[in-house]
Design a protein around this motif. Structure first.
Motif, PDB file in Angstrom:
ATOM      1  N   ILE A 167     -64.968   4.785 -32.877  1.00 56.66           N
ATOM      2  CA  ILE A 167     -63.895   5.362 -32.065  1.00 56.66           C
ATOM      3  C   ILE A 167     -62.538   5.096 -32.705  1.00 56.66           C
ATOM      4  N   ILE A 168     -62.352   3.895 -33.229  1.00 58.41           N
ATOM      5  CA  ILE A 168     -61.096   3.559 -33.901  1.00 58.41           C
ATOM      6  C   ILE A 168     -60.915   4.404 -35.158  1.00 58.41           C
ATOM      7  N   ILE A 169     -61.972   4.543 -35.951  1.00 58.32           N
ATOM      8  CA  ILE A 169     -61.892   5.342 -37.172  1.00 58.32           C
ATOM      9  C   ILE A 169     -61.527   6.789 -36.843  1.00 58.32           C
ATOM     10  N   GLY A 170     -62.197   7.357 -35.846  1.00 62.69           N
ATOM     11  CA  GLY A 170     -61.919   8.732 -35.465  1.00 62.69           C
ATOM     12  C   GLY A 170     -60.508   8.928 -34.950  1.00 62.69           C
ATOM     13  N   THR A 171     -59.994   7.940 -34.215  1.00 60.62           N
ATOM     14  CA  THR A 171     -58.643   8.027 -33.666  1.00 60.62           C
ATOM     15  C   THR A 171     -57.584   7.916 -34.762  1.00 60.62           C
ATOM     16  N   VAL A 172     -57.778   6.962 -35.667  1.00 58.56           N
ATOM     17  CA  VAL A 172     -56.794   6.734 -36.733  1.00 58.56           C
ATOM     18  C   VAL A 172     -56.764   7.896 -37.719  1.00 58.56           C
ATOM     19  N   PHE A 173     -57.946   8.343 -38.176  1.00 59.82           N
ATOM     20  CA  PHE A 173     -57.998   9.397 -39.193  1.00 59.82           C
ATOM     21  C   PHE A 173     -57.983  10.801 -38.596  1.00 59.82           C
ATOM     22  N   GLY A 174     -57.988  10.887 -37.278  1.00 63.32           N
ATOM     23  CA  GLY A 174     -57.881  12.171 -36.616  1.00 63.32           C
ATOM     24  C   GLY A 174     -56.513  12.352 -35.995  1.00 63.32           C
ATOM     25  N   PRO A 175     -56.397  12.198 -34.677  1.00 58.65           N
ATOM     26  CA  PRO A 175     -55.128  12.444 -33.979  1.00 58.65           C
ATOM     27  C   PRO A 175     -53.932  11.660 -34.505  1.00 58.65           C
ATOM     28  N   LEU A 176     -54.091  10.358 -34.763  1.00 55.25           N
ATOM     29  CA  LEU A 176     -52.930   9.571 -35.183  1.00 55.25           C
ATOM     30  C   LEU A 176     -52.385  10.011 -36.537  1.00 55.25           C
ATOM     31  N   LEU A 177     -53.270  10.152 -37.517  1.00 55.14           N
ATOM     32  CA  LEU A 177     -52.816  10.535 -38.857  1.00 55.14           C
ATOM     33  C   LEU A 177     -52.240  11.953 -38.854  1.00 55.14           C
ATOM     34  N   ILE A 178     -52.930  12.859 -38.216  1.00 51.50           N
ATOM     35  CA  ILE A 178     -52.492  14.259 -38.245  1.00 51.50           C
ATOM     36  C   ILE A 178     -51.216  14.463 -37.442  1.00 51.50           C
ATOM     37  N   MET A 179     -51.177  13.959 -36.218  1.00 51.50           N
ATOM     38  CA  MET A 179     -49.987  14.160 -35.399  1.00 51.50           C
ATOM     39  C   MET A 179     -48.808  13.353 -35.930  1.00 51.50           C
ATOM     40  N   GLY A 180     -49.100  12.155 -36.463  1.00 44.15           N
ATOM     41  CA  GLY A 180     -48.029  11.353 -37.053  1.00 44.15           C
ATOM     42  C   GLY A 180     -47.406  12.046 -38.249  1.00 44.15           C
ATOM     43  N   THR A 181     -48.249  12.620 -39.115  1.00 44.50           N
ATOM     44  CA  THR A 181     -47.747  13.344 -40.286  1.00 44.50           C
ATOM     45  C   THR A 181     -46.967  14.580 -39.867  1.00 44.50           C
ATOM     46  N   TYR A 182     -47.509  15.329 -38.917  1.00 42.32           N
ATOM     47  CA  TYR A 182     -46.841  16.555 -38.469  1.00 42.32           C
ATOM     48  C   TYR A 182     -45.463  16.233 -37.880  1.00 42.32           C
ATOM     49  N   THR A 183     -45.395  15.188 -37.075  1.00 42.69           N
ATOM     50  CA  THR A 183     -44.116  14.792 -36.480  1.00 42.69           C
ATOM     51  C   THR A 183     -43.145  14.297 -37.542  1.00 42.69           C
ATOM     52  N   ALA A 184     -43.654  13.545 -38.532  1.00 41.94           N
ATOM     53  CA  ALA A 184     -42.799  13.030 -39.598  1.00 41.94           C
ATOM     54  C   ALA A 184     -42.195  14.151 -40.437  1.00 41.94           C
ATOM     55  N   LEU A 185     -42.886  15.285 -40.516  1.00 42.12           N
ATOM     56  CA  LEU A 185     -42.401  16.392 -41.334  1.00 42.12           C
ATOM     57  C   LEU A 185     -41.594  17.425 -40.558  1.00 42.12           C
ATOM     58  N   THR A 186     -41.749  17.434 -39.231  1.00 37.43           N
ATOM     59  CA  THR A 186     -41.049  18.457 -38.441  1.00 37.43           C
ATOM     60  C   THR A 186     -40.244  17.896 -37.277  1.00 37.43           C
ATOM     61  N   GLY A 187     -40.577  16.676 -36.844  1.00 40.36           N
ATOM     62  CA  GLY A 187     -39.934  16.120 -35.660  1.00 40.36           C
ATOM     63  C   GLY A 187     -40.497  16.699 -34.374  1.00 40.36           C
ATOM     64  N   LEU A 188     -41.615  17.427 -34.482  1.00 40.91           N
ATOM     65  CA  LEU A 188     -42.191  18.109 -33.330  1.00 40.91           C
ATOM     66  C   LEU A 188     -43.574  17.580 -32.996  1.00 40.91           C
ATOM     67  N   TYR A 189     -44.062  17.987 -31.809  1.00 42.12           N
ATOM     68  CA  TYR A 189     -45.435  17.718 -31.385  1.00 42.12           C
ATOM     69  C   TYR A 189     -46.077  19.061 -31.083  1.00 42.12           C
ATOM     70  N   LEU A 190     -47.279  19.299 -31.580  1.00 41.15           N
ATOM     71  CA  LEU A 190     -47.947  20.588 -31.398  1.00 41.15           C
ATOM     72  C   LEU A 190     -49.289  20.346 -30.714  1.00 41.15           C
ATOM     73  N   HIS A 191     -49.411  20.768 -29.436  1.00 38.53           N
ATOM     74  CA  HIS A 191     -50.595  20.416 -28.658  1.00 38.53           C
ATOM     75  C   HIS A 191     -51.880  21.024 -29.223  1.00 38.53           C
ATOM     76  N   LYS A 192     -51.809  22.256 -29.750  1.00 38.93           N
ATOM     77  CA  LYS A 192     -53.030  22.866 -30.283  1.00 38.93           C
ATOM     78  C   LYS A 192     -53.485  22.168 -31.564  1.00 38.93           C
ATOM     79  N   LEU A 193     -52.549  21.605 -32.325  1.00 38.87           N
ATOM     80  CA  LEU A 193     -52.914  20.826 -33.499  1.00 38.87           C
ATOM     81  C   LEU A 193     -53.586  19.523 -33.075  1.00 38.87           C
ATOM     82  N   PHE A 194     -53.153  18.970 -31.952  1.00 39.61           N
ATOM     83  CA  PHE A 194     -53.795  17.762 -31.421  1.00 39.61           C
ATOM     84  C   PHE A 194     -55.262  18.040 -31.101  1.00 39.61           C
ATOM     85  N   ILE A 195     -55.534  19.190 -30.514  1.00 37.02           N
ATOM     86  CA  ILE A 195     -56.918  19.554 -30.194  1.00 37.02           C
ATOM     87  C   ILE A 195     -57.735  19.680 -31.476  1.00 37.02           C
ATOM     88  N   MET A 196     -57.151  20.331 -32.499  1.00 36.03           N
ATOM     89  CA  MET A 196     -57.846  20.439 -33.779  1.00 36.03           C
ATOM     90  C   MET A 196     -58.072  19.068 -34.398  1.00 36.03           C
TER      91      MET A 196
END
Length: 350
Positions: A167-196
């Motif tokens: 569960i930790i591996i999936g959380t870190v390498f899934g939502p946290l890494l992807i949403m963290g990177t997306y926010t770091a590059l745009t300053g935004l949060y994208l809910h459909k990207l969170f689902i992906m």
């Protein structure tokens, strides 16, 4: 010293560094990063200042790779420190993980503990400095991502007591890494990207589950609790793996059918499905048949250093490990390419 000798010396140190930090696992963090970076690059906010955004994109990649390598090395460092505190001499330390020769270059003296500490400081230092930079751009949301990821990484060494490793591996390498990177590059949060990102997290977890299936007997013997041991049998663990992959595919299909993303994202399912079937069949063979031949094929993805693997007698493990890793990487790369080339860009210049 000739240029050839310099090159050979460089290659040797590079090989040692990759082994020390388990660099062969980097695809598990690089693959989700590609998806986040691709989605960010087609955001109107990305084009508000392209030159700066290109710099931040590169910086985010370097930071994630460094933190990943640092986390791998820190895990081995902590285990070595525990053994030393127990009074076991460094050259007498042994671990059961024969497949990846856990901490082998530290035990044999190739790297001293002091050198390992310096490497850890450099790797994590790069990650921290990058985090500070992104915090100045977008504020508290960046350190919040970093804090959550840090807590989960610190909990990981004891997570096997509570069936939480996957569960930790999936959380870190899934939502946290992807949403963290997306926010770091745009300053935004994208809910459909969170689902992906949940689907991507499940595909990455498939690698850990594959590992746990092949370690099932040892984990049961030593009392290590994984989702595979929770299933009660090896066949049940294979069913768990199939369920993880199926749910990941189902999420992508739903995102396409609801037009959250272009239909082209279905290629990620279509092109990795044969590999997934091959992995499940191979693991079923592992559970029921022991004498098999393992022959890398181009359509299974890269399987580097195969000659060395054969000499070490661990083809049975690495063959399946590579397939599981390649499924995640191909899955993410296809999603990244599709998002980059099919999502429309609304240009805004500031």
């Amino acid at each position: 010293m000739s240029l050839k000798e310099i090159y050979q010396n460089f290659k040797m140190h590079e090989s040692h560094f990759i082994e020390l930090t388990r660099g062969y696992t980097l695809l598990t963090s690089a693959a989700p990063w590609f998806v986040a970076a691709a989605c960010a690059s087609v955001s109107s906010h990305y084009y508000s200042d392209v030159k700066i955004k290109l710099l931040t994109t590169l910086l985010s990649f370097i930071a994630i790779m460094c933190v990943h390598l640092g986390a791998n090395l820190f895990d081995d460092y902590i285990d070595i420190k525990k053994k030393l505190k127990e009074g076991v001499p460094l050259d007498k330390i042994r671990f059961e993980d024969k497949v990846r020769n856990k901490a082998g270059l530290i035990i044999n003296g190739t790297y001293s503990m002091r050198q390992v500490e310096i490497i850890l400081c450099v790797l994590f230092g790069i990650g921290i400095l990058a985090g500070i930079y992104f915090t100045t751009l977008y504020g508290w949301i960046i350190p919040l991502y970093a804090l959550i990821a840090g807590v989960l990484c610190l909990l990981y060494p004891v997570s096997s007591k509570f069936y939480l490793s996957e569960i930790i591996i999936g959380t870190v390498f899934g939502p946290l890494l992807i949403m963290g990177t997306y926010t770091a590059l745009t300053g935004l949060y994208l809910h459909k990207l969170f689902i992906m990102s949940i689907a991507i997290g499940l595909i990455i977890v498939a690698l850990s589950t594959t590992h746990s299936i092949m370690d099932y007997d040892f984990d049961k013997k030593t009392g290590k609790n994984t989702l595979c041991t929770l299933m009660g049998s090896k066949n049940g663990a294979v069913t768990l793996l199939g369920t993880e992959i199926f749910i990941a595919y189902l999420i992508i299909i739903c995102l396409a059918l609801t037009k959250q993303f272009p239909y082209w994202i279905l290629l990620s399912v279509a092109l990795t499905l044969p590999l997934s079937v091959k992995l499940l069949l191979s693991l079923n063979d592992y559970n029921n048949v022991k004498d098999l031949k393992f022959i890398p094929k181009w359509y299974l993805g890269p399987m580097e250093n195969w000659d060395e693997i054969k000499k070490a007698g661990i083809e049975y493990f690495m063959y399946r490990f590579y397939i599981a890793r390649n499924i995640g990487f191909i899955f993410c790369v296809i999603l990244a390419v599709v998002c980059f080339f099919t999502i429309k860009i609304n240009y805004i210049y500031i």
